[in-house]
Design a protein around this motif. Sequence first.
Motif, mmCIF file in Angstrom:
data_model
loop_
_atom_site.group_PDB
_atom_site.id
_atom_site.type_symbol
_atom_site.label_atom_id
_atom_site.label_comp_id
_atom_site.label_asym_id
_atom_site.label_seq_id
_atom_site.Cartn_x
_atom_site.Cartn_y
_atom_site.Cartn_z
ATOM 1 N N LEU A 1 82.204 -50.379 -6.372
ATOM 2 C CA LEU A 1 81.571 -50.390 -7.697
ATOM 3 C C LEU A 1 81.106 -51.818 -8.028
ATOM 4 C CD1 LEU A 1 80.820 -48.852 -10.259
ATOM 5 C CD2 LEU A 1 83.120 -49.330 -11.132
ATOM 6 N N ALA B 1 76.303 -44.946 -5.525
ATOM 7 C CA ALA B 1 76.116 -44.878 -6.981
ATOM 8 C C ALA B 1 75.491 -43.549 -7.386
ATOM 9 C CB ALA B 1 75.258 -46.044 -7.445
ATOM 10 N N ASN C 1 80.904 -44.236 -6.922
ATOM 11 C CA ASN C 1 81.729 -45.401 -6.577
ATOM 12 C C ASN C 1 83.170 -45.217 -7.037
ATOM 13 O OD1 ASN C 1 78.786 -46.761 -7.562
ATOM 14 N ND2 ASN C 1 79.506 -47.296 -5.517
#
Length: 391
Positions: A109, A218, A252
């Motif tokens: 992330l 993502a 993520n």
Amino acid sequence: MINKRKRLRLIVVMIGFFLLSLIVIVAKPEVGSAVSVKPILPKNQHNSEATYYDLRMKPSQEQELNLELANTSDTEQKVTFQINDATTNDSGDIDYSDRSKSISRDKSLKISLKDIATIESELIIPAKKTITTRVYLKMPENKFDGMILGGIKVVSSEKNNKLSDSDDKRQDKKTYIVAVKLTETDTPIVAKLNLLTILSSRESNKTVIKATIQNDQAVNLEDIEFVAKVYKKDSDQLFSQSKVTGYRMAPNSSFVFKLDEENKKFSAGKYQIELTAKSKATNQEWQWKKELEIAKSDNRKDRTAKDVTDKEKIMLYTIICVITFVLLLLLLLILLILRKRKEKRYEEALYHRKKKRDRNNKNIQRNRKSKSKNVERNKKKKPADYSRSKR
């Protein structure tokens, strides 16, 4: 005497209710506060049919999101806010609650909603009023593909009631989640799952195999089926199988898939594990094969932990049984006292009734004797009177 009887009966009833309270747990219905939450969707709403924030953003863009809060109750309401990143919980669902205390941020992330969004921590809404609060967004300078996914947690309660993070199940508050999805491009992102770790651990006095699975892209992934097959080392015979369906994964994020087949016990030894993940939404499939050795557990340690737990349970049950026995004994004693008193009153009533009857009988006998004496006396007097009259 009547007041004493009423008092004793009241004590008996109170003890009875107390005994019932040791066994029955009465659950009150949940009463939420009267605050409603409505996101005001801006012009750059990407999906007009969505009821949450689905915004098309630009690099370095700054924007204020309006959130409408209406208090329909007759009392002031206290509202607290929290910005959270989307994660995947162990039940296989996308979670917008604050899990930062239990899990660490996923290494994949790069940009999270917490990094770019801010909101005031709390506010007070007057009775019968509607107010608007703002969420401030500031996008990163560099353009990105995929999505940033998170949520705004809104918790409301009456103003005089204090809230804490550890008190999430109070009956006098209500929680709302408003999802926030931010994108900058339409570039398709393909989800990618990774098997990070697979290990064994002791839970509830049994060995459980845990597989940590990560979505490092993502983009969210929907409708996933996980199947885990366990074989003993150098054996083609299936030892255990676990299967779950309908799982979802946030962008993520990672979650722990537990292989804890109830009918199988993972004893010490070497195992071959075949794990398959399949998304029906994207027709993607991932397969992993891993070897796992379960070492001989520290039986003394497990036994000690189990003994401590058993001792605590035994102690609790013993205390409950002793209290229940004492209360039952007290109740029985009170009932015996009441019964003895009732018998005594009955015997006294019989005694007084008999005594009165005997007294009445004596009076009757006395009256009869008195009458008979009078008759005899009269009989003796009559001849004398007769002779006197003859003369």
